[in-house]
Scaffold this motif. Structure first.
Motif, PDB file in Angstrom:
ATOM      1  N   TYR A   5       9.220   7.594   7.316  1.00  0.00           N
ATOM      2  CA  TYR A   5       8.205   8.563   6.910  1.00  0.00           C
ATOM      3  C   TYR A   5       7.351   7.934   5.805  1.00  0.00           C
ATOM      4  O   TYR A   5       7.709   6.903   5.232  1.00  0.00           O
ATOM      5  CB  TYR A   5       8.875   9.850   6.416  1.00  0.00           C
ATOM      6  CG  TYR A   5       9.717  10.525   7.475  1.00  0.00           C
ATOM      7  CD1 TYR A   5       9.131  11.265   8.493  1.00  0.00           C
ATOM      8  CD2 TYR A   5      11.107  10.407   7.459  1.00  0.00           C
ATOM      9  CE1 TYR A   5       9.906  11.874   9.475  1.00  0.00           C
ATOM     10  CE2 TYR A   5      11.886  11.013   8.441  1.00  0.00           C
ATOM     11  CZ  TYR A   5      11.278  11.739   9.432  1.00  0.00           C
ATOM     12  OH  TYR A   5      12.055  12.333  10.428  1.00  0.00           O
ATOM     13  N   ASN A   6       6.217   8.559   5.511  1.00  0.00           N
ATOM     14  CA  ASN A   6       5.312   7.995   4.519  1.00  0.00           C
ATOM     15  C   ASN A   6       5.952   7.922   3.135  1.00  0.00           C
ATOM     16  O   ASN A   6       5.789   6.940   2.409  1.00  0.00           O
ATOM     17  CB  ASN A   6       4.017   8.810   4.443  1.00  0.00           C
ATOM     18  CG  ASN A   6       3.161   8.632   5.682  1.00  0.00           C
ATOM     19  OD1 ASN A   6       3.200   7.599   6.336  1.00  0.00           O
ATOM     20  ND2 ASN A   6       2.391   9.660   6.028  1.00  0.00           N
ATOM     21  N   ASN A   7       6.663   8.988   2.769  1.00  0.00           N
ATOM     22  CA  ASN A   7       7.271   9.054   1.444  1.00  0.00           C
ATOM     23  C   ASN A   7       8.655   8.400   1.481  1.00  0.00           C
ATOM     24  O   ASN A   7       9.523   8.819   2.243  1.00  0.00           O
ATOM     25  CB  ASN A   7       7.376  10.516   1.006  1.00  0.00           C
ATOM     26  CG  ASN A   7       7.840  10.667  -0.426  1.00  0.00           C
ATOM     27  OD1 ASN A   7       8.963  10.307  -0.761  1.00  0.00           O
ATOM     28  ND2 ASN A   7       6.980  11.202  -1.273  1.00  0.00           N
ATOM     29  N   GLU A  57       3.149  14.345   5.975  1.00  0.00           N
ATOM     30  CA  GLU A  57       4.150  13.734   6.848  1.00  0.00           C
ATOM     31  C   GLU A  57       3.986  14.293   8.257  1.00  0.00           C
ATOM     32  O   GLU A  57       4.708  15.189   8.685  1.00  0.00           O
ATOM     33  CB  GLU A  57       5.571  14.021   6.326  1.00  0.00           C
ATOM     34  CG  GLU A  57       5.893  13.442   4.980  1.00  0.00           C
ATOM     35  CD  GLU A  57       6.078  11.928   5.030  1.00  0.00           C
ATOM     36  OE1 GLU A  57       6.010  11.349   6.137  1.00  0.00           O
ATOM     37  OE2 GLU A  57       6.275  11.319   3.954  1.00  0.00           O
ATOM     38  N   LYS A 111      -2.821  13.377   0.806  1.00  0.00           N
ATOM     39  CA  LYS A 111      -2.325  11.997   0.803  1.00  0.00           C
ATOM     40  C   LYS A 111      -0.851  11.928   1.148  1.00  0.00           C
ATOM     41  O   LYS A 111      -0.373  10.953   1.735  1.00  0.00           O
ATOM     42  CB  LYS A 111      -2.576  11.390  -0.580  1.00  0.00           C
ATOM     43  CG  LYS A 111      -1.938  10.041  -0.830  1.00  0.00           C
ATOM     44  CD  LYS A 111      -2.162   9.591  -2.260  1.00  0.00           C
ATOM     45  CE  LYS A 111      -1.441   8.291  -2.564  1.00  0.00           C
ATOM     46  NZ  LYS A 111      -1.646   7.842  -3.964  1.00  0.00           N
ATOM     47  N   TRP A 112      -0.101  12.958   0.796  1.00  0.00           N
ATOM     48  CA  TRP A 112       1.351  12.943   0.970  1.00  0.00           C
ATOM     49  C   TRP A 112       1.802  13.607   2.277  1.00  0.00           C
ATOM     50  O   TRP A 112       2.970  13.944   2.432  1.00  0.00           O
ATOM     51  CB  TRP A 112       2.011  13.646  -0.216  1.00  0.00           C
ATOM     52  CG  TRP A 112       1.749  12.932  -1.506  1.00  0.00           C
ATOM     53  CD1 TRP A 112       2.440  11.868  -2.007  1.00  0.00           C
ATOM     54  CD2 TRP A 112       0.723  13.218  -2.446  1.00  0.00           C
ATOM     55  NE1 TRP A 112       1.903  11.467  -3.200  1.00  0.00           N
ATOM     56  CE2 TRP A 112       0.836  12.288  -3.506  1.00  0.00           C
ATOM     57  CE3 TRP A 112      -0.308  14.164  -2.514  1.00  0.00           C
ATOM     58  CZ2 TRP A 112      -0.020  12.270  -4.595  1.00  0.00           C
ATOM     59  CZ3 TRP A 112      -1.166  14.155  -3.599  1.00  0.00           C
ATOM     60  CH2 TRP A 112      -1.010  13.213  -4.627  1.00  0.00           C
ATOM     61  N   SER A 165       0.860  -1.189   0.000  1.00  0.00           N
ATOM     62  CA  SER A 165       0.000   0.000   0.000  1.00  0.00           C
ATOM     63  C   SER A 165       0.893   1.235   0.000  1.00  0.00           C
ATOM     64  O   SER A 165       2.111   1.140   0.224  1.00  0.00           O
ATOM     65  CB  SER A 165      -0.908   0.025   1.233  1.00  0.00           C
ATOM     66  OG  SER A 165      -0.150   0.251   2.412  1.00  0.00           O
ATOM     67  N   TYR A 166       0.285   2.408  -0.227  1.00  0.00           N
ATOM     68  CA  TYR A 166       1.074   3.644  -0.207  1.00  0.00           C
ATOM     69  C   TYR A 166       1.713   3.848   1.164  1.00  0.00           C
ATOM     70  O   TYR A 166       2.881   4.252   1.261  1.00  0.00           O
ATOM     71  CB  TYR A 166       0.204   4.846  -0.558  1.00  0.00           C
ATOM     72  CG  TYR A 166       0.946   6.156  -0.415  1.00  0.00           C
ATOM     73  CD1 TYR A 166       1.853   6.570  -1.389  1.00  0.00           C
ATOM     74  CD2 TYR A 166       0.773   6.974   0.706  1.00  0.00           C
ATOM     75  CE1 TYR A 166       2.580   7.753  -1.252  1.00  0.00           C
ATOM     76  CE2 TYR A 166       1.476   8.158   0.853  1.00  0.00           C
ATOM     77  CZ  TYR A 166       2.375   8.544  -0.131  1.00  0.00           C
ATOM     78  OH  TYR A 166       3.091   9.706   0.023  1.00  0.00           O
ATOM     79  N   LYS A 167       0.996   3.543   2.234  1.00  0.00           N
ATOM     80  CA  LYS A 167       1.492   3.758   3.588  1.00  0.00           C
ATOM     81  C   LYS A 167       2.683   2.859   3.913  1.00  0.00           C
ATOM     82  O   LYS A 167       3.435   3.139   4.852  1.00  0.00           O
ATOM     83  CB  LYS A 167       0.379   3.524   4.606  1.00  0.00           C
ATOM     84  CG  LYS A 167      -0.746   4.550   4.563  1.00  0.00           C
ATOM     85  CD  LYS A 167      -0.268   5.919   5.042  1.00  0.00           C
ATOM     86  CE  LYS A 167      -1.409   6.912   5.119  1.00  0.00           C
ATOM     87  NZ  LYS A 167      -0.949   8.251   5.566  1.00  0.00           N
ATOM     88  N   SER A 168       2.855   1.780   3.156  1.00  0.00           N
ATOM     89  CA  SER A 168       3.946   0.839   3.450  1.00  0.00           C
ATOM     90  C   SER A 168       5.122   0.979   2.493  1.00  0.00           C
ATOM     91  O   SER A 168       6.026   0.142   2.498  1.00  0.00           O
ATOM     92  CB  SER A 168       3.418  -0.601   3.408  1.00  0.00           C
ATOM     93  OG  SER A 168       3.028  -0.956   2.091  1.00  0.00           O
TER      94      SER A 168
END
Length: 334
Positions: A243-245, A205, A202-203, A136-139
């Protein structure tokens, strides 16, 4: 000593010698002071150790895959059309010392989804399936860490190209230029130093507290790392802030490391492509139909673009200025 005693002594001498040898061997196996025996035991086929040696890794160096350049493409479980387009275009032919892998998290997938991926793996043998990761995006940042950890443990390589499944790359040019580069502390790509830390969308932090801007980082649509930097990240992963990104994370992890950062405008790797330029060696945000089009142009006309076009300004990174002033966009720069 009379003859009878001498005869008795000669009879028992072999037996005594045998037990002395057994005692020596048992001490050799138990003690660290017996160097020849210990060295032979530690290495297969009696190969001797050297005075200094590397710390053993999870996978023995003898069993590592050996290659020059690894291409790690982060992709989703269901993005079959993108992987197919890449295999039929920029991965349709490449030098023997390049190793491609599509990286997918498979935790939480159903049996049917797993069967499809296993069939794909049986056909192409180019998937890296991460059993412990839900994709997923979060991972994404954890995916990056697991990917680099696997790479560090299982492959003896010089450089790695990290890409996304909507990236088009010129492996011929990348491979040729990398052979003349120093194989250590290299991060080669398109850098951003002015990006403001995001608190919404969505992005966002929410845990970013280092600055009001992100630390300079290479944009993740495609960048090259040398193996020592991968090793540094993999061996310190339990201490690294996630971090997410994943691009922002890597920039923060390498911020205090002595890295040779090369900003190259031939990496068109921003969130939106700057257009089409025949000089580009990595182009991000390419749908499958654009990959097929670029590949056709290369095969038939030896160029990427039917017609070059620039839709966004680019910049040369000025490393002599603070990040907030690093990147002045101008037309005319690829």
């Amino acid at each position: 000593m009379n003859r009878r005693h001498i005869g008795t002594f000669l009879k028992v001498l072999p037996i005594v010698g045998f037990f002395v040898i057994l005692l020596y061997l048992s001490q050799c196996n138990m003690s660290d002071n017996c160097r020849p025996c210990r060295e032979t035991r530690d290495k297969p086929n009696g190969v001797q150790n050297h005075e200094s040696h590397k710390e053993p890794s999870a996978t023995s160096d003898y069993n590592k895959i050996k290659t020059f350049l690894v291409v790690m493409i982060m992709t989703g479980p269901h993005n079959t059309d993108r992987r197919t387009a890449i295999r039929q275009t920029w991965l349709s032919s490449y030098p023997e010392d390049i190793l491609p892998r599509f990286v997918i998290g498979v935790a939480g997938l159903g049996d049917g989804e797993r069967d499809v991926l296993q069939a794909e793996q049986m056909q192409y043998d180019d998937l890296l399936l991460l059993e412990e990761l839900i994709d997923s995006y979060k991972s994404l940042t954890r995916k990056l860490l697991l990917m680099y950890s696997w790479l560090d443990q299982n492959v003896d390589f010089t450089f790695v190209l990290k890409a996304d499944d909507d990236t088009f790359a010129r492996l011929d040019i990348l491979s040729e230029e990398l052979r003349s580069m120093q194989p250590d502390r290299l991060c080669w790509g398109f850098f951003d130093g002015r990006a403001k830390a995001k608190k919404t969308t969505k992005w966002a932090e929410p845990d970013w507290k280092l600055c009001d801007h992100y630390l300079p980082y290479a944009l993740g649509g495609g960048y090259v790392l040398s193996s020592d930097l991968v090793h540094y990240v993999a061996r310190n992963m339990e201490y690294l802030k996630i971090y997410n990104n994943e691009d922002v994370s890597l920039g923060a992890w390498l911020a205090s490391v002595d890295v040779n950062r090369i900003h190259d405008t031939r990496f068109d790797t921003e969130y939106r492509s700057r257009g089409c330029n025949n000089a580009y060696i990595v182009t991000h945000k390419q749908a499958p139909e654009l990959m097929y089009e670029k590949h056709k142009q290369l095969v038939t006309h030896d160029r990427l673009c039917e017609q070059e076009v620039q839709v966004r300004k680019s910049y040369n990174y000025d490393w002599n200025k603070p990040p907030s002033q690093c990147c002045v966009r101008e037309m005319g720069i690829p």
